[in-house]
Design a protein around this motif. Sequence first.
Motif, short mmCIF file in Angstrom:
data_model
loop_
_atom_site.label_atom_id
_atom_site.label_comp_id
_atom_site.label_asym_id
_atom_site.label_seq_id
_atom_site.Cartn_x
_atom_site.Cartn_y
_atom_site.Cartn_z
N ASN A 250 0.83 -1.21 0.00
CA ASN A 250 0.00 0.00 0.00
C ASN A 250 0.87 1.26 0.00
N LEU A 251 1.97 1.23 0.73
CA LEU A 251 2.88 2.37 0.74
C LEU A 251 3.49 2.57 -0.64
N LEU A 252 3.92 1.49 -1.26
CA LEU A 252 4.51 1.59 -2.60
C LEU A 252 3.50 2.12 -3.61
N ARG A 253 2.25 1.68 -3.51
CA ARG A 253 1.21 2.18 -4.41
C ARG A 253 0.96 3.66 -4.20
N ALA A 254 0.95 4.09 -2.93
CA ALA A 254 0.73 5.50 -2.62
C ALA A 254 1.86 6.36 -3.19
N VAL A 255 3.09 5.89 -3.08
CA VAL A 255 4.22 6.61 -3.65
C VAL A 255 4.11 6.69 -5.16
N LEU A 256 3.77 5.58 -5.80
CA LEU A 256 3.63 5.55 -7.24
C LEU A 256 2.49 6.48 -7.69
N ASP A 257 1.39 6.48 -6.98
CA ASP A 257 0.29 7.38 -7.30
C ASP A 257 0.73 8.84 -7.19
N GLY A 258 1.51 9.14 -6.14
CA GLY A 258 2.00 10.51 -5.96
C GLY A 258 2.93 10.93 -7.10
N ILE A 259 3.77 10.03 -7.54
CA ILE A 259 4.69 10.31 -8.65
C ILE A 259 3.91 10.55 -9.93
N ARG A 260 2.90 9.75 -10.16
CA ARG A 260 2.09 9.91 -11.38
C ARG A 260 1.35 11.24 -11.40
N ARG A 261 0.97 11.76 -10.23
CA ARG A 261 0.26 13.04 -10.18
C ARG A 261 1.18 14.21 -10.47
N LEU A 262 2.49 14.00 -10.36
CA LEU A 262 3.42 15.09 -10.68
C LEU A 262 3.39 15.33 -12.14
#
Length: 123
Positions: free
Chosen positions: A111-123
């Motif tokens: 879940n942490l890895l997914r949250a980080v990936l989602d944050g990166i994609r929003r950039l």
Amino acid sequence: MKHDDTSWFDEDAPLLRSYAVTRGRTVGAGHELDILTLVVIADHPPRLRYTEPEYTDILNLCRTPQSVAEVSAHLKLPLAVSKILVADLIGDGYLDSRAPIQTDVGPNDVNLLRAVLDGIRRL
């Protein structure tokens, strides 16, 4: 580009300055430093034998513990140059160092890895 006698020193050729500061060396005094290694001035450092102002600047900065990355950022020097200068000071007894604390905790939570990936994609 400027054409006066000092135009090449900092702005146009920062690599030349780095080469001069480290006296052409690419490694320090035998100390492998991580960017998170903490350094602080030793309790009873010997009299400073270096004449380069960067060494004095590092000692003044390290009156409180600093990471090698912080030293580099404050002095506006490339990280590789800062590592060499800090290693010199450690090797000669001017600075004490502490390696970063290693932990076994890693980003194993999906879940942490997914949250980080989602944050990166929003950039």
